[in-house]
Design an enzyme around this catalytic site. Sequence first.
Site, PDB file in Angstrom:
ATOM      1  N   MET A 174      32.348  46.197  43.423  1.00  0.00           N
ATOM      2  CA  MET A 174      33.652  45.805  42.917  1.00  0.00           C
ATOM      3  C   MET A 174      34.091  46.773  41.821  1.00  0.00           C
ATOM      4  O   MET A 174      33.264  47.368  41.125  1.00  0.00           O
ATOM      5  CB  MET A 174      33.612  44.379  42.380  1.00  0.00           C
ATOM      6  CG  MET A 174      33.440  43.328  43.466  1.00  0.00           C
ATOM      7  SD  MET A 174      33.652  41.636  42.860  1.00  0.00           S
ATOM      8  CE  MET A 174      35.396  41.636  42.404  1.00  0.00           C
TER       9      MET A 174
ATOM     10  N   ASP B 259      41.403  45.481  54.503  1.00  0.00           N
ATOM     11  CA  ASP B 259      40.877  45.315  53.147  1.00  0.00           C
ATOM     12  C   ASP B 259      39.988  44.079  53.079  1.00  0.00           C
ATOM     13  O   ASP B 259      40.158  43.133  53.851  1.00  0.00           O
ATOM     14  CB  ASP B 259      42.030  45.184  52.154  1.00  0.00           C
ATOM     15  CG  ASP B 259      41.577  45.375  50.711  1.00  0.00           C
ATOM     16  OD1 ASP B 259      40.618  46.154  50.493  1.00  0.00           O
ATOM     17  OD2 ASP B 259      42.164  44.772  49.799  1.00  0.00           O
ATOM     18  N   GLU B 260      39.043  44.096  52.138  1.00  0.00           N
ATOM     19  CA  GLU B 260      38.072  42.998  51.984  1.00  0.00           C
ATOM     20  C   GLU B 260      37.403  42.707  53.329  1.00  0.00           C
ATOM     21  O   GLU B 260      37.318  41.562  53.792  1.00  0.00           O
ATOM     22  CB  GLU B 260      38.752  41.741  51.431  1.00  0.00           C
ATOM     23  CG  GLU B 260      39.449  41.936  50.107  1.00  0.00           C
ATOM     24  CD  GLU B 260      38.484  42.257  48.961  1.00  0.00           C
ATOM     25  OE1 GLU B 260      37.264  42.138  49.141  1.00  0.00           O
ATOM     26  OE2 GLU B 260      38.970  42.621  47.867  1.00  0.00           O
TER      27      GLU B 260
END
Length: 295
Positions: free
Chosen positions: A92, A166-167
């Site tokens: 992250m 994304d993610e």
Amino acid sequence: MLLGSSSLAIASSRSRIFSAAAAAASRRHSLAPASCSSSSQALQCRDSRMVGSPVLPARRSFCSRRSSASADFAENGRESPDGGIHLILGPMFAGKTTVLLQRIQAEADAGRRVALVKSDKDTRYGLGCIVSHSGKKMHCAAVASLSDFKSHKPELYAQAEIIGIDEAQFFDDLLSFCQSAADWDGKTLIVAGLDGDFLRQRFGSALDLVPLADSVTKLSSRCEICGRAAAFTFRKTDDRRKEVIGGADIYMPVCRKHYVNGQFAMEAARSVVLESHSPQRDPCSSSPERKLAIG
């Protein structure tokens, strides 16, 4: 007279042998192809028959065995679809979403049709857009699964040449979707996500895409404690669930040293908390054995 008769017999025998040999040679010559007028030509004809016979139908190469998904490309006079998978991995706060949005924007500026997808589990900045920690924002489709994106938004999927995800760690069908989209539909996928969780264990199926990927980018952040390169995500709370969506209030990037030290600190803190919640014995109370000893 006897000698003369013998000589005539020998000459007659030799004549028959020569005649038989000539007849045999004539038969061999008649069996050769008419085009082979000499022994060297006959040899060439023989060699050509050995190489070219029997003639087998040409075998199609693997590349020529196109799927139905790519047949339209051939019918329209275009090349077979040429897709790709590009991974952006890291902890992250490493800038994965920022890099993803930059690449998608560059492709859009180059005139290619793009689409962005994210998991509907991520509601930190709303469902209609992807927002990086640096503040960059682009519109997207939020879906529960990637198969939903393909089935519920077929026009968007069909038109898109570049698909950004994304993610990625939140999609259970990440591997199957990306393989099908790149191999058979000619899509170029740019996939950003976590490769490990707060316990440094694999998170989702992003790592399963590595053998299929055209490129893999491993990003790092800065350790929040010492400022060195940070490859790991540290969870600052005592929540042990695998999926806990949050930001800097819950997570921080750390280097190896401070990840290990932090884990020791967290374990020590948990021990203190557990000990503080355990039943406390009154230090002034005495056991029956002690009372007997006093009495």
